[in-house]
Design a protein around this motif. Structure first.
Motif, mmCIF file in Angstrom:
data_model
loop_
_atom_site.group_PDB
_atom_site.id
_atom_site.type_symbol
_atom_site.label_atom_id
_atom_site.label_comp_id
_atom_site.label_asym_id
_atom_site.label_seq_id
_atom_site.Cartn_x
_atom_site.Cartn_y
_atom_site.Cartn_z
ATOM 1 N N HIS A 15 0.833 -1.202 0.000
ATOM 2 C CA HIS A 15 0.000 0.000 0.000
ATOM 3 C C HIS A 15 0.874 1.260 0.000
ATOM 4 O O HIS A 15 0.580 2.228 -0.712
ATOM 5 C CB HIS A 15 -0.932 -0.004 1.218
ATOM 6 C CG HIS A 15 -1.845 1.176 1.274
ATOM 7 N ND1 HIS A 15 -2.821 1.392 0.335
ATOM 8 C CD2 HIS A 15 -1.904 2.219 2.139
ATOM 9 C CE1 HIS A 15 -3.462 2.514 0.617
ATOM 10 N NE2 HIS A 15 -2.915 3.040 1.731
ATOM 11 N N ALA A 19 0.928 4.001 -2.990
ATOM 12 C CA ALA A 19 0.592 5.389 -2.672
ATOM 13 C C ALA A 19 1.702 6.332 -3.144
ATOM 14 O O ALA A 19 1.423 7.418 -3.667
ATOM 15 C CB ALA A 19 0.363 5.544 -1.170
ATOM 16 N N ILE A 22 1.394 6.648 -6.934
ATOM 17 C CA ILE A 22 0.241 7.483 -7.294
ATOM 18 C C ILE A 22 0.569 8.951 -7.081
ATOM 19 O O ILE A 22 0.267 9.806 -7.919
ATOM 20 C CB ILE A 22 -1.010 7.065 -6.485
ATOM 21 C CG1 ILE A 22 -1.496 5.704 -6.971
ATOM 22 C CG2 ILE A 22 -2.114 8.103 -6.599
ATOM 23 C CD1 ILE A 22 -2.577 5.084 -6.114
ATOM 24 N N THR A 23 1.242 9.255 -5.973
ATOM 25 C CA THR A 23 1.627 10.640 -5.689
ATOM 26 C C THR A 23 2.581 11.158 -6.768
ATOM 27 O O THR A 23 2.433 12.290 -7.249
ATOM 28 C CB THR A 23 2.288 10.734 -4.303
ATOM 29 O OG1 THR A 23 1.396 10.193 -3.335
ATOM 30 C CG2 THR A 23 2.629 12.164 -3.950
#
Length: 106
Positions: A15, A19, A22-23
């Protein structure tokens, strides 16, 4: 011998990596949108030489096609039949816009 398999990542680790990706992607999209906005605000480039007008550009006439097989006919004088399929051109009337060629006397 086989190489040992890597241990499966924990759900928290997976995760966290997703994340972070994605950032990073959202940051890249923001930068690209900013660059695009800057480019859109620039005035169009001024042409230094005259462009070729549409009237001076000659477009090639479409090659005549056989009504039987619809293949393009080769350059040169057209015979009595298609060189590709043997279709007899006398079987169909000439189009209105096509130039008429004199027929051979029988």
């Amino acid at each position: 011998m086989r190489t040992p398999r890597p241990s499966p990542a924990s759900a928290e680790d997976l995760h966290a990596r997703l994340a972070a990706r994605i950032t990073a992607l959202e940051d890249r999209v923001r930068r690209l949108e900013a660059r695009l906005a800057l480019e859109a605000r620039k005035p169009p480039p001024v042409r230094t030489r005259a462009s070729v007008s549409a009237a001076t550009v000659r477009s090639a006439r479409p090659r005549p096609r056989c009504p039987g097989c619809t293949l393009e006919l080769p350059r040169g004088r057209r015979g009595e039949s298609c060189v590709w399929c043997g279709f007899m051109f006398a079987a169909v009337p000439r189009r209105a816009g096509a130039p008429k060629t004199p027929r051979k006397p029988r």
